[in-house]
Design an enzyme around this catalytic site. Structure first.
Site, PDB file in Angstrom:
ATOM      1  CG  LEU A 209      -1.562   0.593   4.020  1.00  0.00           C
ATOM      2  CD1 LEU A 209      -0.217   1.206   4.371  1.00  0.00           C
ATOM      3  CD2 LEU A 209      -2.504   0.652   5.214  1.00  0.00           C
ATOM      4  CB  CYS A 210      -3.779  -2.068  -1.154  1.00  0.00           C
ATOM      5  SG  CYS A 210      -4.120  -0.859  -2.453  1.00  0.00           S
ATOM      6  CB  THR A 211       0.379   0.054  -3.932  1.00  0.00           C
ATOM      7  OG1 THR A 211      -0.818   0.194  -4.690  1.00  0.00           O
ATOM      8  CG2 THR A 211       1.567  -0.062  -4.870  1.00  0.00           C
TER       9      THR A 211
END
Length: 438
Positions: A209-211
């Site tokens: 999700l961070c990417t």
């Protein structure tokens, strides 16, 4: 006097059914009775009428089977026409199973073929009991698990546990993924079943999700950003509406937002087709792979129906990514398989202060269970029903309850899920662990 095309096909069938051969199975009994069985008595169910299903129907019909039924819930889409050769432009929007059956009937003389525009989950046990063979060309793991367990459940045993072979319906399972494919022969409760080797299927690809949110590098990241982050935030089609990969308006919205995101980060490659593929987790289909795997499945169906040769034991792998490579090996049956073996209750360790919702999250993430809409009951009460809506409404208040208020240490819980017709037994033990150690 020259033979007609139909007589030529029958002559080829006679060559392998009316005389013995060096590769025949020990139970092979050549003769007119065997030929009559293949053509007039053996009932075959084909599950799925997509890329693999079209090839299966053609191969089975040309192999001499004259009693075939096919079931599929999908309708013909214009994107199917480049490889699903039983469909034409005028068939777009029509049920695949019915169109495919009609096309085969128009080409093969004296065939009895019927298409069912229906969901396999909705069919009663009696529907499946009427068939001698089931050949599956499905792209859904859940549907294949369900079909596997349904056929296992149809097997009857006597008081001593001996299997009544007349109730065993072989399942021939085919699957393709790009340039790779597999065919397997499953003899319920005798050979390894689909569940025995579920770990052969890797978990579905997901992106961090961070990417997705901060440093997208691929067009897939942009599409996931639109569907996973923007969709819930903006709710473009109303509160609570989930993304439907078969809805053109939904796909178009995701595609346009993903394109904006891609332009912002100078990423190329976002297309409508890729957007739909990411939403539906689609891997591009290759027609030649479908043809090879379907041919193998049809060959196994003919061998099982006639014993003209030993059937596959029990798994064939095909890889066409760099050349043409096939490898056959025997998958071992698990004695403790939860579907076909003597399974014990699965132990689940939980923190007693977790809520029931936390437990359900753990079950969804379990790599062995792979459930999506689990329902739970204990010996004394219904804990939670995911369906139907009326029961979900009646039990959803339990989701916020701590587990030690609902269950005792060592309690047995029965898990059901749409993909698991036989269900699973769980035994719940309390342990003061964090969710990181679940």
């Amino acid at each position: 006097m020259t033979m007609s095309e139909e007589e030529t096909k029958l002559q080829d069938l006679k060559l392998v059914t009316l005389r013995n051969g060096p590769f025949a199975h020990e139970n092979f009994s050549p003769g007119e009775e065997l030929l009559n069985f293949v053509q007039n008595e053996c009932k075959v169910l084909v599950v799925g009428a997509g890329g693999l299903g079209c090839e299966l129907l053609k191969d089975l019909a040309l192999s001499g089977f004259r009693n075939i039924e096919v079931i599929d819930l999908d309708v013909v889409d214009v994107t199917n026409l480049n490889r699903q050769f039983l469909f034409r432009q005028q068939d777009v929007g029509k049920p695949k199973a019915q169109v495919a059956a009609a096309f085969i009937a128009s080409r093969i003389k004296d065939i009895h073929i019927k298409g069912h525009y229906a969901n396999i989950f909705d069919q009663p046990r009696e529907f499946y009991k009427q068939f001698n063979l089931v050949v599956a060309g499905l792209d859904s793991i859940d549907a294949r698990r369900w079909l596997n367990e349904t056929l296992i459940d149809l097997v009857e045993t006597d008081s001593d546990g001996n299997i009544d072979v007349s109730t065993v319906i072989p399942l021939i399972d085919g699957g393709t993924e790009g340039f790779r494919g597999q065919a397997r022969v499953i003899i319920p409760k005798i050979s390894a079943c689909f569940e025995c080797n579920l770990d052969l299927f890797p978990p579905q690809i997901s992106y961090p999700l961070c990417t997705i949110a901060n440093t997208p590098r691929l067009p897939e990241h942009c599409i996931e950003y639109a569907s996973v982050i923007l969709w819930p935030q903006l709710q473009p089609f109303g509160a609570g509406t989930k993304v439907d990969g078969d809805n053109p308006e939904h796909v178009k919205w995701i595609f346009e937002r993903a394109q904006e995101r891609a332009n912002q980060f100078h990423i190329q490659g976002v297309t409508y087709r890729l957007s739909q593929g990411v939403i539906k987790h689609i891997i591009p289909a290759v027609a030649s792979t479908n043809a090879i795997v379907a041919a193998s499945c049809a060959n196994e169906a003919f061998k099982l129906a006639t014993y003209v040769a030993d059937p596959l034991n029990n798994y064939m792998l095909y890889n066409g990514e760099s050349g043409v490579y096939t490898y056959a090996f025997e998958n071992e049956r698990k004695e403790d398989c939860p579907a076909c073996g003597r399974a014990q209750a699965k132990t689940i360790c939980v923190n007693p202060k977790w809520t029931l919702a936390d437990l359900i999250e753990v079950l969804r993430q379990d790599s062995e269970l792979r459930v999506k809409s689990p329902s739970l009951t204990s010996s004394s009460r219904a804990l939670y029903y995911s369906t139907p809506p009326s029961l979900e409404q009646a039990t959803k208040e339990n989701l916020t309850q701590p587990l030690d208020c609902l269950l005792e240490e060592g309690s047995e819980v029965f898990l059901t899920d749409p993909a698991l017709p036989l269900g699973r037994k769980l035994q719940i033990f309390f342990h003061k662990c964090s969710k990181k150690n679940k």
